[in-house]
Design a protein around this motif. Structure first.
Motif, PDB file in Angstrom:
ATOM      1  N   THR A  44      75.457  42.981  67.302  1.00 47.27           N
ATOM      2  CA  THR A  44      74.044  43.251  67.559  1.00 47.27           C
ATOM      3  C   THR A  44      73.164  42.416  66.637  1.00 47.27           C
ATOM      4  N   ARG A  45      73.554  42.307  65.382  1.00 48.96           N
ATOM      5  CA  ARG A  45      72.784  41.507  64.426  1.00 48.96           C
ATOM      6  C   ARG A  45      72.868  40.016  64.753  1.00 48.96           C
ATOM      7  N   VAL A  46      74.053  39.557  65.120  1.00 50.59           N
ATOM      8  CA  VAL A  46      74.221  38.139  65.458  1.00 50.59           C
ATOM      9  C   VAL A  46      73.409  37.786  66.705  1.00 50.59           C
ATOM     10  N   ASP A  47      73.382  38.687  67.688  1.00 51.86           N
ATOM     11  CA  ASP A  47      72.554  38.459  68.878  1.00 51.86           C
ATOM     12  C   ASP A  47      71.087  38.296  68.486  1.00 51.86           C
ATOM     13  N   ALA A  48      70.629  39.122  67.542  1.00 51.68           N
ATOM     14  CA  ALA A  48      69.236  39.042  67.088  1.00 51.68           C
ATOM     15  C   ALA A  48      68.985  37.734  66.348  1.00 51.68           C
ATOM     16  N   VAL A  49      69.935  37.319  65.523  1.00 54.11           N
ATOM     17  CA  VAL A  49      69.811  36.045  64.802  1.00 54.11           C
ATOM     18  C   VAL A  49      69.697  34.892  65.794  1.00 54.11           C
ATOM     19  N   ALA A  50      70.572  34.876  66.800  1.00 50.67           N
ATOM     20  CA  ALA A  50      70.572  33.798  67.791  1.00 50.67           C
ATOM     21  C   ALA A  50      69.227  33.713  68.504  1.00 50.67           C
ATOM     22  N   ARG A  51      68.672  34.869  68.844  1.00 46.89           N
ATOM     23  CA  ARG A  51      67.379  34.877  69.531  1.00 46.89           C
ATOM     24  C   ARG A  51      66.279  34.325  68.633  1.00 46.89           C
ATOM     25  N   LEU A  52      66.239  34.759  67.373  1.00 46.08           N
ATOM     26  CA  LEU A  52      65.184  34.318  66.460  1.00 46.08           C
ATOM     27  C   LEU A  52      65.320  32.837  66.105  1.00 46.08           C
ATOM     28  N   LEU A  53      66.534  32.332  66.057  1.00 42.66           N
ATOM     29  CA  LEU A  53      66.731  30.912  65.773  1.00 42.66           C
ATOM     30  C   LEU A  53      66.086  30.041  66.841  1.00 42.66           C
ATOM     31  N   LEU A  54      66.121  30.514  68.088  1.00 44.52           N
ATOM     32  CA  LEU A  54      65.589  29.716  69.193  1.00 44.52           C
ATOM     33  C   LEU A  54      64.130  30.023  69.511  1.00 44.52           C
ATOM     34  N   GLU A  55      63.702  31.253  69.250  1.00 43.37           N
ATOM     35  CA  GLU A  55      62.352  31.650  69.649  1.00 43.37           C
ATOM     36  C   GLU A  55      61.326  31.514  68.532  1.00 43.37           C
ATOM     37  N   THR A  56      61.782  31.313  67.296  1.00 44.33           N
ATOM     38  CA  THR A  56      60.854  31.188  66.174  1.00 44.33           C
ATOM     39  C   THR A  56      61.239  29.988  65.318  1.00 44.33           C
ATOM     40  N   GLU A  57      60.366  29.664  64.387  1.00 41.02           N
ATOM     41  CA  GLU A  57      60.654  28.606  63.417  1.00 41.02           C
ATOM     42  C   GLU A  57      60.907  29.197  62.033  1.00 41.02           C
ATOM     43  N   GLN A  58      61.203  30.467  61.981  1.00 41.02           N
ATOM     44  CA  GLN A  58      61.459  31.125  60.704  1.00 41.02           C
ATOM     45  C   GLN A  58      62.662  30.484  60.006  1.00 41.02           C
ATOM     46  N   PRO A  59      62.621  30.359  58.684  1.00 39.82           N
ATOM     47  CA  PRO A  59      63.782  29.837  57.958  1.00 39.82           C
ATOM     48  C   PRO A  59      64.955  30.802  58.051  1.00 39.82           C
ATOM     49  N   ALA A  60      66.154  30.262  57.918  1.00 38.20           N
ATOM     50  CA  ALA A  60      67.365  31.066  58.075  1.00 38.20           C
ATOM     51  C   ALA A  60      67.413  32.231  57.096  1.00 38.20           C
ATOM     52  N   GLY A  61      66.921  32.029  55.883  1.00 39.32           N
ATOM     53  CA  GLY A  61      66.940  33.102  54.896  1.00 39.32           C
ATOM     54  C   GLY A  61      66.108  34.297  55.320  1.00 39.32           C
ATOM     55  N   THR A  62      64.954  34.028  55.915  1.00 43.31           N
ATOM     56  CA  THR A  62      64.087  35.106  56.399  1.00 43.31           C
ATOM     57  C   THR A  62      64.739  35.838  57.563  1.00 43.31           C
ATOM     58  N   ILE A  63      65.336  35.070  58.472  1.00 41.81           N
ATOM     59  CA  ILE A  63      66.015  35.669  59.622  1.00 41.81           C
ATOM     60  C   ILE A  63      67.161  36.559  59.156  1.00 41.81           C
ATOM     61  N   ALA A  64      67.885  36.109  58.145  1.00 36.76           N
ATOM     62  CA  ALA A  64      69.013  36.892  57.628  1.00 36.76           C
ATOM     63  C   ALA A  64      68.560  38.280  57.189  1.00 36.76           C
ATOM     64  N   ILE A  65      67.493  38.348  56.415  1.00 37.20           N
ATOM     65  CA  ILE A  65      66.994  39.634  55.926  1.00 37.20           C
ATOM     66  C   ILE A  65      66.455  40.474  57.077  1.00 37.20           C
ATOM     67  N   ASP A  66      65.726  39.830  58.007  1.00 36.05           N
ATOM     68  CA  ASP A  66      65.145  40.553  59.141  1.00 36.05           C
ATOM     69  C   ASP A  66      66.209  41.144  60.056  1.00 36.05           C
ATOM     70  N   CYS A  67      67.404  40.566  60.031  1.00 36.57           N
ATOM     71  CA  CYS A  67      68.468  41.022  60.934  1.00 36.57           C
ATOM     72  C   CYS A  67      69.534  41.856  60.230  1.00 36.57           C
ATOM     73  N   GLY A  68      69.248  42.283  59.007  1.00 34.94           N
ATOM     74  CA  GLY A  68      70.131  43.239  58.359  1.00 34.94           C
ATOM     75  C   GLY A  68      71.218  42.668  57.481  1.00 34.94           C
ATOM     76  N   PHE A  69      71.214  41.345  57.253  1.00 34.39           N
ATOM     77  CA  PHE A  69      72.205  40.746  56.361  1.00 34.39           C
ATOM     78  C   PHE A  69      71.658  40.728  54.934  1.00 34.39           C
ATOM     79  N   CYS A  70      72.551  40.809  53.965  1.00 34.94           N
ATOM     80  CA  CYS A  70      72.092  40.880  52.573  1.00 34.94           C
ATOM     81  C   CYS A  70      71.503  39.557  52.103  1.00 34.94           C
ATOM     82  N   ASP A  71      71.987  38.439  52.650  1.00 35.63           N
ATOM     83  CA  ASP A  71      71.434  37.136  52.291  1.00 35.63           C
ATOM     84  C   ASP A  71      71.844  36.108  53.342  1.00 35.63           C
TER      85      ASP A  71
END
Length: 253
Positions: free
Chosen positions: A198-225
């Motif tokens: 579920t978290r990886v699906d969210a990461v994949a979507r944000l990688l393509l739909e936003t320009e957010q840096p990977a570090g921000t996406i990681a925190i937004d999707c429940g990963f520690c870093d």
């Protein structure tokens, strides 16, 4: 990555397809799958034969232009409509949702549903497409109920938070081991793997739909870093987050 010439060739081919309803015809030959397309107001535009039979209709035209409230019990129609409205409002797909349904023998059961927004050439959302599959055996054996559905909903709605297996089991009114067995029976994943997916699906979507840096996406999707996210993302997809963004962003051009 598709070359410009292949993209042009593919576009020209699709423009030649004479029957825009070919998907409906294709799914008509799959009685265990339920397919439909709705407009932004929830009106059915296309439906498969399986839905006609499920709803006790004689012909497809009886459903075209109708809404879920015209075809399904109110409690089901309300959930379906709330899902649709959220997809239309956010543009986010719904993946593998456990939803209540009624089988052809009129017995209550459960299905696994995926919905995606549909966009026009200007990228505006004009409707959504849904594909649903009955979980006949798990439903018959009692592996699925409202509590299990609530637990999987909780993961989808709170994947950015720290989710413990004990908390999920409590929502499902099960022990951790019982929850794990049921999740695996339905999704072929352990409960922990279901959360990661579920978290990886969210990461994949944000990688393509936003320009957010990977570090921000990681925190937004429940990963520690970012490092933890990259490790899990690569295990599931085979791509690093940056490679995934570069490859699939180019595919969408």
């Amino acid at each position: 990555m598709l070359t410009d010439s292949l993209k042009k060739w593919r576009g020209q081919f699709l423009e030649q397809v004479a029957d825009p309803f070919f998907m409906e015809t294709m799914f008509d030959s799959m009685p265990d799958l339920f397919f439909y397309i709705k407009d932004v107001k929830g009106h059915y535009v296309l439906i498969s034969d399986a839905i006609v039979e499920r709803c006790g209709l004689k012909h497809k035209h009886e459903a075209i232009g109708k809404t879920a409230f015209d075809l399904f019990p109110e409690v089901m129609a309300k959930r379906y409509t709330e899902q649709d409205e959220k997809i239309i409002a956010t543009g986010r797909p719904l993946i593998d949702s456990l939803d209540l349904t009624v089988f052809n023998n009129r017995r209550r059961g459960w299905c696994l549903t995926t919905k995606h927004p549909l966009r026009n050439r200007k990228n505006a959302i004009v409707g959504l497409a849904c594909l649903s599959k009955d979980l006949i055996e798990p439903s018959t054996l009692g592996f699925v109920d409202e509590q299990l559905s609530a637990a999987t909903d909780y993961v989808r709605e709170n994947y950015s938070e720290n989710i413990s297996l004990e908390a999920l089991a409590k929502i499902a009114h099960l022990s951790v081991s019982q929850l794990d067995r049921r999740i695996k029976r339905i999704f072929n994943l352990t409960t922990g793997q279901f959360i990661i997916k579920t978290r990886v699906d969210a990461v994949a979507r944000l990688l393509l739909e936003t320009e957010q840096p990977a570090g921000t996406i990681a925190i937004d999707c429940g990963f520690c870093d970012q490092s933890a996210m990259s490790k899990q993302f690569r295990q599931v997809t085979g791509f690093t987050p940056s490679a995934y963004r570069k490859f699939f962003a180019a595919e969408q051009i």
